[in-house]
Design a protein around this motif. Structure first.
Motif, PDB file in Angstrom:
ATOM      1  N   LEU A  72      -1.142  24.382   7.437  1.00  0.00           N
ATOM      2  CA  LEU A  72      -1.835  23.933   6.222  1.00  0.00           C
ATOM      3  C   LEU A  72      -1.977  25.065   5.203  1.00  0.00           C
ATOM      4  O   LEU A  72      -2.320  26.186   5.556  1.00  0.00           O
ATOM      5  N   SER A  73      -1.687  24.757   3.938  1.00  0.00           N
ATOM      6  CA  SER A  73      -1.904  25.735   2.864  1.00  0.00           C
ATOM      7  C   SER A  73      -2.224  24.976   1.582  1.00  0.00           C
ATOM      8  O   SER A  73      -1.973  23.776   1.493  1.00  0.00           O
ATOM      9  N   PHE A  74      -2.768  25.684   0.590  1.00  0.00           N
ATOM     10  CA  PHE A  74      -3.022  25.015  -0.694  1.00  0.00           C
ATOM     11  C   PHE A  74      -2.944  26.005  -1.839  1.00  0.00           C
ATOM     12  O   PHE A  74      -3.080  27.204  -1.670  1.00  0.00           O
ATOM     13  N   THR A  75      -2.689  25.443  -3.013  1.00  0.00           N
ATOM     14  CA  THR A  75      -2.617  26.253  -4.222  1.00  0.00           C
ATOM     15  C   THR A  75      -3.226  25.441  -5.360  1.00  0.00           C
ATOM     16  O   THR A  75      -3.379  24.231  -5.237  1.00  0.00           O
ATOM     17  N   HIS A  76      -3.576  26.099  -6.436  1.00  0.00           N
ATOM     18  CA  HIS A  76      -4.207  25.394  -7.559  1.00  0.00           C
ATOM     19  C   HIS A  76      -3.622  25.914  -8.859  1.00  0.00           C
ATOM     20  O   HIS A  76      -3.591  27.113  -9.093  1.00  0.00           O
TER      21      HIS A  76
ATOM     22  N   LEU B  32       0.858  -1.184   0.000  1.00  0.00           N
ATOM     23  CA  LEU B  32       0.000   0.000   0.000  1.00  0.00           C
ATOM     24  C   LEU B  32       0.891   1.230   0.000  1.00  0.00           C
ATOM     25  O   LEU B  32       1.732   1.387   0.885  1.00  0.00           O
ATOM     26  N   VAL B  33       0.723   2.085  -0.998  1.00  0.00           N
ATOM     27  CA  VAL B  33       1.590   3.255  -1.151  1.00  0.00           C
ATOM     28  C   VAL B  33       1.135   4.388  -0.230  1.00  0.00           C
ATOM     29  O   VAL B  33      -0.025   4.767  -0.231  1.00  0.00           O
ATOM     30  N   GLU B  34       2.082   4.906   0.566  1.00  0.00           N
ATOM     31  CA  GLU B  34       1.800   6.054   1.440  1.00  0.00           C
ATOM     32  C   GLU B  34       2.320   7.338   0.795  1.00  0.00           C
ATOM     33  O   GLU B  34       1.688   8.381   0.848  1.00  0.00           O
ATOM     34  N   VAL B  35       3.510   7.251   0.191  1.00  0.00           N
ATOM     35  CA  VAL B  35       4.113   8.396  -0.495  1.00  0.00           C
ATOM     36  C   VAL B  35       4.526   7.941  -1.893  1.00  0.00           C
ATOM     37  O   VAL B  35       5.087   6.857  -2.045  1.00  0.00           O
ATOM     38  N   GLY B  36       4.263   8.769  -2.895  1.00  0.00           N
ATOM     39  CA  GLY B  36       4.678   8.440  -4.262  1.00  0.00           C
ATOM     40  C   GLY B  36       3.489   8.080  -5.142  1.00  0.00           C
ATOM     41  O   GLY B  36       2.349   8.064  -4.705  1.00  0.00           O
ATOM     42  N   GLU B  37       3.789   7.773  -6.403  1.00  0.00           N
ATOM     43  CA  GLU B  37       2.749   7.419  -7.375  1.00  0.00           C
ATOM     44  C   GLU B  37       2.063   6.135  -6.936  1.00  0.00           C
ATOM     45  O   GLU B  37       2.736   5.190  -6.540  1.00  0.00           O
TER      46      GLU B  37
ATOM     47  N   ASN C 193      -4.958  22.540 -13.418  1.00  0.00           N
ATOM     48  CA  ASN C 193      -5.958  21.526 -13.030  1.00  0.00           C
ATOM     49  C   ASN C 193      -5.509  20.631 -11.883  1.00  0.00           C
ATOM     50  O   ASN C 193      -6.016  19.518 -11.713  1.00  0.00           O
ATOM     51  N   THR C 194      -4.524  21.079 -11.121  1.00  0.00           N
ATOM     52  CA  THR C 194      -4.024  20.282  -9.992  1.00  0.00           C
ATOM     53  C   THR C 194      -4.112  21.102  -8.708  1.00  0.00           C
ATOM     54  O   THR C 194      -3.628  22.227  -8.652  1.00  0.00           O
ATOM     55  N   LEU C 195      -4.721  20.494  -7.694  1.00  0.00           N
ATOM     56  CA  LEU C 195      -4.763  21.113  -6.365  1.00  0.00           C
ATOM     57  C   LEU C 195      -3.570  20.576  -5.579  1.00  0.00           C
ATOM     58  O   LEU C 195      -3.362  19.362  -5.514  1.00  0.00           O
ATOM     59  N   ILE C 196      -2.763  21.480  -5.031  1.00  0.00           N
ATOM     60  CA  ILE C 196      -1.598  21.068  -4.240  1.00  0.00           C
ATOM     61  C   ILE C 196      -1.810  21.509  -2.800  1.00  0.00           C
ATOM     62  O   ILE C 196      -1.934  22.703  -2.530  1.00  0.00           O
ATOM     63  N   VAL C 197      -1.907  20.527  -1.898  1.00  0.00           N
ATOM     64  CA  VAL C 197      -2.119  20.800  -0.477  1.00  0.00           C
ATOM     65  C   VAL C 197      -0.797  20.551   0.249  1.00  0.00           C
ATOM     66  O   VAL C 197      -0.195  19.490   0.099  1.00  0.00           O
ATOM     67  N   SER C 198      -0.335  21.528   1.023  1.00  0.00           N
ATOM     68  CA  SER C 198       0.921  21.394   1.762  1.00  0.00           C
ATOM     69  C   SER C 198       0.667  21.506   3.260  1.00  0.00           C
ATOM     70  O   SER C 198      -0.185  22.289   3.687  1.00  0.00           O
ATOM     71  N   TYR C 199       1.427  20.727   4.021  1.00  0.00           N
ATOM     72  CA  TYR C 199       1.362  20.810   5.484  1.00  0.00           C
ATOM     73  C   TYR C 199       2.801  20.871   5.980  1.00  0.00           C
ATOM     74  O   TYR C 199       3.581  19.941   5.769  1.00  0.00           O
ATOM     75  N   LYS C 200       3.156  22.009   6.575  1.00  0.00           N
ATOM     76  CA  LYS C 200       4.531  22.235   7.026  1.00  0.00           C
ATOM     77  C   LYS C 200       4.907  21.202   8.088  1.00  0.00           C
ATOM     78  O   LYS C 200       4.176  21.007   9.062  1.00  0.00           O
ATOM     79  N   LYS C 201       6.020  20.516   7.880  1.00  0.00           N
ATOM     80  CA  LYS C 201       6.431  19.485   8.835  1.00  0.00           C
ATOM     81  C   LYS C 201       6.831  20.122  10.167  1.00  0.00           C
ATOM     82  O   LYS C 201       7.601  21.084  10.179  1.00  0.00           O
ATOM     83  N   PRO C 202       6.316  19.586  11.295  1.00  0.00           N
ATOM     84  CA  PRO C 202       6.738  20.127  12.593  1.00  0.00           C
ATOM     85  C   PRO C 202       8.205  19.805  12.862  1.00  0.00           C
ATOM     86  O   PRO C 202       8.761  18.873  12.271  1.00  0.00           O
TER      87      PRO C 202
ATOM     88  N   THR D   3       8.005  17.289   0.137  1.00  0.00           N
ATOM     89  CA  THR D   3       9.228  18.058  -0.071  1.00  0.00           C
ATOM     90  C   THR D   3      10.048  17.925   1.210  1.00  0.00           C
ATOM     91  O   THR D   3       9.600  17.288   2.170  1.00  0.00           O
ATOM     92  N   LYS D   4      11.210  18.549   1.243  1.00  0.00           N
ATOM     93  CA  LYS D   4      12.059  18.460   2.439  1.00  0.00           C
ATOM     94  C   LYS D   4      11.361  19.050   3.667  1.00  0.00           C
ATOM     95  O   LYS D   4      11.536  18.577   4.778  1.00  0.00           O
ATOM     96  N   THR D   5      10.547  20.109   3.463  1.00  0.00           N
ATOM     97  CA  THR D   5       9.979  20.823   4.621  1.00  0.00           C
ATOM     98  C   THR D   5       8.478  20.618   4.807  1.00  0.00           C
ATOM     99  O   THR D   5       7.924  21.031   5.814  1.00  0.00           O
ATOM    100  N   SER D   6       7.816  19.988   3.812  1.00  0.00           N
ATOM    101  CA  SER D   6       6.357  19.835   3.900  1.00  0.00           C
ATOM    102  C   SER D   6       5.897  18.450   3.468  1.00  0.00           C
ATOM    103  O   SER D   6       6.509  17.828   2.606  1.00  0.00           O
ATOM    104  N   PHE D   7       4.794  18.007   4.098  1.00  0.00           N
ATOM    105  CA  PHE D   7       4.035  16.888   3.529  1.00  0.00           C
ATOM    106  C   PHE D   7       3.217  17.518   2.414  1.00  0.00           C
ATOM    107  O   PHE D   7       2.681  18.617   2.586  1.00  0.00           O
ATOM    108  N   GLN D   8       3.106  16.833   1.279  1.00  0.00           N
ATOM    109  CA  GLN D   8       2.392  17.468   0.171  1.00  0.00           C
ATOM    110  C   GLN D   8       1.557  16.450  -0.605  1.00  0.00           C
ATOM    111  O   GLN D   8       2.012  15.341  -0.858  1.00  0.00           O
TER     112      GLN D   8
END
Length: 203
Positions: free
Chosen positions: A157-161, A65-70, A164-173, A98-103
């Motif tokens: 939490l932040s997001f951008t669009h 079961l994939v948690e991160v990646g395609e 046609n792709t919604l990108i949700v980011s959560y800054k890693k604690p 990314t290095k600093t965020s879950f995305q």
């Protein structure tokens, strides 16, 4: 304390490493029989893939079961299942950190940005994405925070669009960043056999 316990579980797991195709591939075997496989980019040390496999109650090996990646492509389709396949224009949800965020990226969402609302649900420990036109709804957790028993923070939490792709980011604690740095140091010490240099006896 909880972060430490997940860190201890990682340290006590049996790890094997393989360097292949510009990636550092790590396989973890935990004392409870669960397996985790990760792939890191050798140049950037970025996590590309994380997947899990559990044994069933009968001891049968489950699917990855994939948690991160395609997401993994399903088994080779038979002729019948060729007739019924997922529409390629359906929203596709995947996690790519990314290095600093879950995305997370959700492709094939053509609505404008102001249609989307992304929020933290503290009672269910998850993130909820919904649209004001009621066309899309998604609820998902952050396993990394659950494993380390860290609270969710609205301000992370932040997001951008775009395209046609919604990108949700959560800054890693900071606790997660520290854990990841320590783990990476450990992983770099592992003797990774190069591709084609795997000892068949361990297979």
């Amino acid at each position: 304390m909880a972060v430490q316990s997940w860190s201890d579980i990682l340290k006590s797991s049996k790890k094997t490493a393989l360097i292949h195709d510009g990636k550092r591939k790590i396989h973890y075997l935990f004392t409870d029989g669960k397996e985790m496989a990760e792939e890191y980019d050798l140049k950037t040390d970025e996590l590309l893939v994380r997947k899990w496999r559990h044994k069933s109650t009968l001891g049968v090996q489950g699917l990855w079961l994939v948690e991160v990646g395609e997401p993994l492509a399903g088994p080779v389709a038979s002729l019948e299942s060729d007739m019924i396949k997922e529409n390629s224009s359906n929203p596709m949800f995947m996690r790519k950190d990314t290095k600093t965020s879950f995305q997370w990226r959700i492709r094939n969402l053509s609505y404008p940005k102001d249609v989307f609302s992304v929020s933290v649900d503290h009672s269910e420990r998850c993130i909820i994405i919904k649209t004001s036109n009621k066309k899309y709804y998604k609820k998902f957790s952050i396993p990394d925070l659950d494993r380390s028993q860290l609270p969710l923070d609205n301000s992370a939490l932040s997001f951008t669009h775009a395209n046609n792709t919604l990108i949700v980011s959560y800054k890693k604690p900071k606790e997660i960043l520290t854990l990841e740095q320590e783990l990476l140091k450990e992983l770099k010490k592992l003797k990774g056999s190069a591709d084609g240099d795997v000892d068949c006896k361990t297979q």
